[in-house]
Design a protein around this motif. Structure first.
Motif, PDB file in Angstrom:
ATOM      1  N   THR A 228       0.882  -1.006  -0.076  1.00 15.03           N
ATOM      2  CA  THR A 228       0.124  -0.192  -0.220  1.00 15.03           C
ATOM      3  C   THR A 228       0.816   1.298  -0.127  1.00 15.03           C
ATOM      4  O   THR A 228       0.476   2.104  -0.479  1.00 15.03           O
ATOM      5  CB  THR A 228      -0.868   0.008   1.202  1.00 15.03           C
ATOM      6  N   SER A 232       0.651   3.857  -2.795  1.00 18.36           N
ATOM      7  CA  SER A 232       0.397   5.220  -2.662  1.00 18.36           C
ATOM      8  C   SER A 232       1.412   6.162  -3.119  1.00 18.36           C
ATOM      9  O   SER A 232       0.865   7.304  -3.665  1.00 18.36           O
ATOM     10  CB  SER A 232       0.251   5.634  -1.120  1.00 18.36           C
ATOM     11  N   LEU A 265      -5.915   9.834  -2.677  1.00 21.99           N
ATOM     12  CA  LEU A 265      -5.967   8.191  -2.311  1.00 21.99           C
ATOM     13  C   LEU A 265      -7.309   7.811  -2.604  1.00 21.99           C
ATOM     14  O   LEU A 265      -7.717   6.793  -2.535  1.00 21.99           O
ATOM     15  CB  LEU A 265      -5.119   7.632  -1.283  1.00 21.99           C
ATOM     16  N   PRO A 270      -5.118   2.930  -3.438  1.00 21.21           N
ATOM     17  CA  PRO A 270      -3.780   2.055  -3.179  1.00 21.21           C
ATOM     18  C   PRO A 270      -4.061   0.432  -2.901  1.00 21.21           C
ATOM     19  O   PRO A 270      -3.405  -0.311  -3.216  1.00 21.21           O
ATOM     20  CB  PRO A 270      -2.939   2.618  -2.362  1.00 21.21           C
ATOM     21  N   LEU A 326     -10.505   5.533   2.987  1.00 20.61           N
ATOM     22  CA  LEU A 326      -9.011   4.866   2.784  1.00 20.61           C
ATOM     23  C   LEU A 326      -8.624   3.979   3.750  1.00 20.61           C
ATOM     24  O   LEU A 326      -7.743   3.018   3.435  1.00 20.61           O
ATOM     25  CB  LEU A 326      -8.186   6.230   2.653  1.00 20.61           C
ATOM     26  N   LEU A 344       3.844   9.076   4.514  1.00 17.73           N
ATOM     27  CA  LEU A 344       3.489   9.620   3.298  1.00 17.73           C
ATOM     28  C   LEU A 344       3.480  11.077   3.339  1.00 17.73           C
ATOM     29  O   LEU A 344       3.777  11.791   2.311  1.00 17.73           O
ATOM     30  CB  LEU A 344       1.874   9.333   2.794  1.00 17.73           C
TER      31      LEU A 344
END
Length: 392
Positions: A228, A232, A265, A270, A326, A344
């Motif tokens: 993931t 992402s 996202l 993702p 998400l 992230l």
């Protein structure tokens, strides 16, 4: 009496593989609760997915015959494992890990070739996911290359739907974890003071976790993270390459990054789906689903539902935040969400500090990942270095 079984769609059809997100958009309108041999019952609408997430008695997470700690468990078995896990993602450990994560991100971005085509997946997204996961768990750098090769083998086996190869790959990964556990035990008091050693000391219901439980837990953490986070990063950079005005806004106001990341996202998932199994006969969206049936919760569709978000491709982070799935919802909401969000955000901060602009390539085409993975297998982009006015 249940309805006669027939195929409502083929998730592996060429038209779906060509653009799975758009195919899901179409199915959400045409047949929002659909049966297929491949996915069994697939839910496309946000409201139906939420109904499942809020009713863990009817929709069980115990979908596999194999041990899956804790995401393949239901209460009350699930609860003590969840209580053990959640403190690892609390604000204090996140703050301690943030500088390490930032150093990894800064180093990878600084090594990017400028002014020429770069495959984001090979150069950034997969290395970032691999390095931060090993760093978070306290695993040695010598595992980077074996795990990178393992990711490639796992990807090939998954694409080929080769069950034997997938089983062998899973066994190989479990072997890495068992070797780590053995090394920690041999080190005794000299074992590193990190997440892995700490997990080995945890107790559930008054007893230490077995090796089988530890392997399952660490496998779930690591495989999920590698897939993931890598997806992402590729999704985020692809979006900025196609929306340079947003990139300029984020460079000028990096405090907007957290909600921007979640919104991008939301539009381009993702993680495509999760599964549940029904514990009783239930009606969803006008369809009667018997007990013991597999349910596919299609995040990639629910998070684009026009009934909740209007135009699914409209960038409206503040407006959409409260409905964004998400990281899931309910008792099985992703416990690692604080870690993923921090990683992230840090990556994007370091990226925006060093990169002035991103361009798509005209000749070389990207290759999308396919169900059950989002993001890209190959994403050629061109990066331009240097600061632009007003950046941080």
């Amino acid at each position: 009496m249940t309805e006669q079984r027939h195929e409502d769609w083929d998730p592996r059809a060429a038209s779906v593989k060509k653009d799975q997100i758009r195919a899901y958009d179409d199915m959400r309108e045409r047949c929002p609760v659909a049966w297929s041999d491949y996915q069994q019952w697939t839910l496309f609408r946000h409201a139906d997915v939420m109904a499942v997430l809020e009713d863990h008695d009817t929709f069980s997470n115990a979908v596999s015959a194999h041990l899956s700690v804790p995401n393949g468990m239901d209460p009350p078995e699930h609860t003590p494992y969840r209580k053990v896990i959640e403190p690892y993602f609390a604000p204090e450990p996140m703050a301690r890990f943030e500088p390490i994560c930032r150093e990894i991100a800064r180093g990878l971005v600084s090594q990017l070739a400028k002014g020429e085509t770069v495959d984001v997946v090979d150069a950034l997204s997969r290395p970032f996911a691999l390095h931060i996961q090993c760093a978070f768990m306290g695993w040695p750098e010598r595992l980077h290359e074996p795990l990178a090769e393992w990711v490639r083998k796992n990807h090939r086996a998954t694409l080929a739907r080769d069950r034997q190869a997938m089983a062998e790959v899973a066994q190989e990964f479990d072997g890495y974890i068992r070797d780590i556990l053995d090394a920690r035990r041999q080190a005794g008091d000299q074992a590193p003071d990190d997440v892995t050693t700490s997990l080995m000391r945890e107790q559930v219901n008054g007893k230490p976790m077995t090796d089988e439980e530890l392997v399952s837990l660490m496998r779930n953490w690591t495989v999920g993270e590698l897939a993931t986070i890598s997806a992402s990063v590729s999704i985020l950079l692809n979006y900025l390459a196609r929306h340079p005005a947003l990139m300029a806004d984020l460079k000028a106001a990096p405090e907007l990054l957290p909600e921007a990341i979640d919104e991008i996202l939301r539009m381009d998932a993702p993680l495509i789906s999760n599964r549940r199994v029904t514990t009783r006969e239930v009606e969803i969206g006008g369809r009667t689903i018997p007990a013991g049936e597999k349910i596919t919760l299609l995040w990639a569709s629910a998070n684009r539902d026009e009934a909740e978000f209007g135009n699914p491709d409209s960038y409206c982070p503040h407006q959409n935040a409260s409905k964004n799935l998400l990281y899931g919802a309910g008792i099985h909401v992703c416990p690692g969400a604080p870690l993923a969000r921090m990683e992230l955000q840090v990556f994007m901060e370091e990226f925006l500090k060093q990169i002035a602009a991103v361009d798509s390539t005209e000749g070389e085409q990207p290759e999308r990942a396919m169900f059950p993975t989002g993001g890209f297998n190959h994403l050629p982009l061109i990066f331009h270095g240097g600061q632009t006015p007003g950046t941080f």
